[in-house]
Write an enzyme that holds these catalytic residues in place. Structure first.
Site, mmCIF file in Angstrom:
data_model
loop_
_atom_site.group_PDB
_atom_site.id
_atom_site.type_symbol
_atom_site.label_atom_id
_atom_site.label_comp_id
_atom_site.label_asym_id
_atom_site.label_seq_id
_atom_site.Cartn_x
_atom_site.Cartn_y
_atom_site.Cartn_z
ATOM 1 N N ALA A 250 0.699 -1.248 -0.045
ATOM 2 C CA ALA A 250 -0.116 -0.010 -0.216
ATOM 3 C C ALA A 250 0.810 1.141 -0.123
ATOM 4 O O ALA A 250 0.315 2.302 0.180
ATOM 5 C CB ALA A 250 -1.051 0.249 0.904
ATOM 6 N N ALA A 251 2.124 1.151 -0.043
ATOM 7 C CA ALA A 251 2.856 2.436 -0.305
ATOM 8 C C ALA A 251 2.302 3.284 -1.677
ATOM 9 O O ALA A 251 2.325 4.488 -1.365
ATOM 10 C CB ALA A 251 4.458 2.201 -0.697
ATOM 11 N N GLY A 252 2.192 2.532 -2.541
ATOM 12 C CA GLY A 252 1.759 3.148 -3.913
ATOM 13 C C GLY A 252 0.337 4.120 -3.296
ATOM 14 O O GLY A 252 0.125 4.992 -3.923
ATOM 15 N N ASP A 253 -0.521 3.225 -2.783
ATOM 16 C CA ASP A 253 -1.863 3.776 -2.471
ATOM 17 C C ASP A 253 -1.902 4.863 -1.548
ATOM 18 O O ASP A 253 -2.634 5.926 -1.669
ATOM 19 C CB ASP A 253 -2.626 2.589 -1.797
ATOM 20 C CG ASP A 253 -3.018 1.606 -2.784
ATOM 21 O OD1 ASP A 253 -2.918 1.619 -4.219
ATOM 22 O OD2 ASP A 253 -3.309 0.361 -2.070
HETATM 23 P P1 ADP Z 1 3.877 0.565 -5.273
HETATM 24 O O1 ADP Z 1 3.920 0.354 -3.912
HETATM 25 O O2 ADP Z 1 2.938 0.877 -6.255
HETATM 26 O O3 ADP Z 1 5.076 -0.411 -5.898
HETATM 27 P P2 ADP Z 1 6.294 2.314 -4.976
HETATM 28 O O4 ADP Z 1 7.152 1.383 -4.278
HETATM 29 O O5 ADP Z 1 7.096 3.106 -6.017
HETATM 30 O O6 ADP Z 1 4.869 1.914 -5.321
HETATM 31 O O7 ADP Z 1 6.235 3.281 -3.804
HETATM 32 C C1 ADP Z 1 5.315 4.276 -3.745
HETATM 33 C C2 ADP Z 1 5.884 5.474 -2.923
HETATM 34 O O8 ADP Z 1 5.885 5.095 -1.566
HETATM 35 C C3 ADP Z 1 7.245 5.963 -3.405
HETATM 36 O O9 ADP Z 1 7.130 6.843 -4.323
HETATM 37 C C4 ADP Z 1 7.749 6.525 -2.062
HETATM 38 O O10 ADP Z 1 7.339 7.721 -1.770
HETATM 39 C C5 ADP Z 1 7.211 5.625 -0.740
HETATM 40 N N1 ADP Z 1 8.163 4.415 -0.729
HETATM 41 C C6 ADP Z 1 7.971 3.349 -1.135
HETATM 42 N N2 ADP Z 1 8.998 2.502 -0.630
HETATM 43 C C7 ADP Z 1 9.630 3.247 0.380
HETATM 44 C C8 ADP Z 1 10.861 3.066 1.094
HETATM 45 N N3 ADP Z 1 11.425 1.763 1.077
HETATM 46 N N4 ADP Z 1 11.493 4.141 1.458
HETATM 47 C C9 ADP Z 1 10.934 5.341 1.413
HETATM 48 N N5 ADP Z 1 9.611 5.507 0.852
HETATM 49 C C10 ADP Z 1 9.188 4.534 0.041
#
Ligand code: ADP
Length: 307
Positions: A250-253
């Site tokens: 859910a980082a992307g969400d």
């Molecule tokens: P998804 O979850 O859709 O694959 P990402 O991995 O690119 O998308 O993560 C979405 C956003 O969450 C990133 O642009 C960043 O802001 C944050 N994020 C994700 N992983 C990390 C991490 N390991 N450390 C810090 N921020 C993170």
């Protein structure tokens, strides 16, 4: 005034179980820690925006079953308007059967159920709400034809459109041209452009390629590296925050919800991306999908400590 955000998308129940290893065909493995967790990219992004203080309406479909009722209850408790979540008697609520093994790998079976029965008439029923919103947020866990229909309506009325193209699939040219913001992650970017994003240079190249296809502003999310933005005015890398990773679900969400709220409140693009990076970073420090999504106060405190 709180930001007004409409979300067209999926509502799923995630059925999560831990197992010592993945079962092979015909095998029964004794698992543990079974949990049912509300999910679906649409509902997750609606929750992300609501926790960040927006006034959110969810538009989608669930089945006439306990999982659907649980979703509606959960969104309602968070203050999200579910008037336009149709209860469909002909289909089950979408579910994801998720097995987590001891090494941290997961395997997922997704049954979209009612989500794939979202129809144009559902968008028509929500039209007034959509056109009164600051921003319309969509993903691709619903029928593409209905997603593009909702985009057309919002675009015609001057409502800003954000598409998170997940799960990735090729998009019609005229739809790309109607997007104010496209937010793909690295693998979605690779599918949409054929460019593997391995560093900032390839991120820039891929984002520029998508803009050439007509998208207003492209925002590639780059995991720990943050985001790369390309608009008519700028092309800039907004680095991510350094945090201890617990679970990236859910980082992307969180990022999409954060960006939608910040833009709806009038922040400029680079500021909005920093805010979204903070929401994403906080989400990876916690376990799970919706439970990991941060509140407005948490994001503000987190950013204060780091600027
Ligand atoms: P998804 O979850 O859709 O694959 P990402 O991995 O690119 O998308 O993560 C979405 C956003 O969450 C990133 O642009 C960043 O802001 C944050 N994020 C994700 N992983 C990390 C991490 N390991 N450390 C810090 N921020 C993170």
């Amino acid at each position: 005034m709180p930001a007004k955000i409409a979300v067209v998308g999926s509502l799923n129940m995630d059925l999560v179980v831990r197992a010592p290893h993945m079962p092979i065909p015909g095998e029964t493995v004794i698992g543990s820690d079974f949990r049912t967790i509300p999910g679906g990219k649409g509902a997750n992004q609606a929750v992300a925006a609501a926790r960040l203080g927006a006034e959110v309406t969810m538009i989608g479909r669930v089945g006439d079953d306990d999982f659907g009722r649980a979703q509606l209850r959960n969104l309602g408790e968070l203050g999200i308007d579910t008037t336009h979540v149709i209860v469909d008697p002909e289909a089950a609520t979408g579910i994801a059967l998720i097995t987590l093994d001891a090494s941290g790998q997961n395997s997922i079976v997704l049954a979209s159920g009612a989500n794939m029965r979202l129809a144009r008439e559902d968008i028509n029923a929500a039209q007034v709400t959509i056109v009164q919103s600051d921003v319309l947020v969509l993903q691709l866990e619903s029928p593409l034809e209905v997603v593009t229909y909702a985009i057309d309506i919002a675009h015609a009325e001057g409502v800003k459109v954000i598409l998170n193209p997940a799960p990735a699939r090729p998009l019609p040219e005229e739809t790309l041209a109607r997007l104010d913001y496209l937010i793909p992650n690295e693998s979605e970017t690779a599918l949409l452009t054929g460019i593997e994003v391995t560093d900032i240079h390839s991120a820039k190249e891929a984002a520029e390629r998508l803009r050439e296809e007509g998208v207003g502003t492209v925002i590639l999310t780059l995991g720990a590296r943050g985001a790369f933005l390309v608009s008519a005015e700028e092309s800039v890398h907004v680095p991510g925050y350094k945090v201890e990773v617990v679970d990236t679900t859910a980082a992307g969400d969180a990022f999409v919800g954060g960006l939608a709220v910040a833009l709806a409140q009038g922040q400029n693009l680079a500021e909005a991306a920093r805010y979204a990076n903070a929401a994403g970073a906080l989400a990876v420090t916690r376990l799970g999908a919706q439970p990991s999504l941060p509140t407005r106060q948490e994001v503000e405190e987190f950013m204060k400590g780091r600027s």
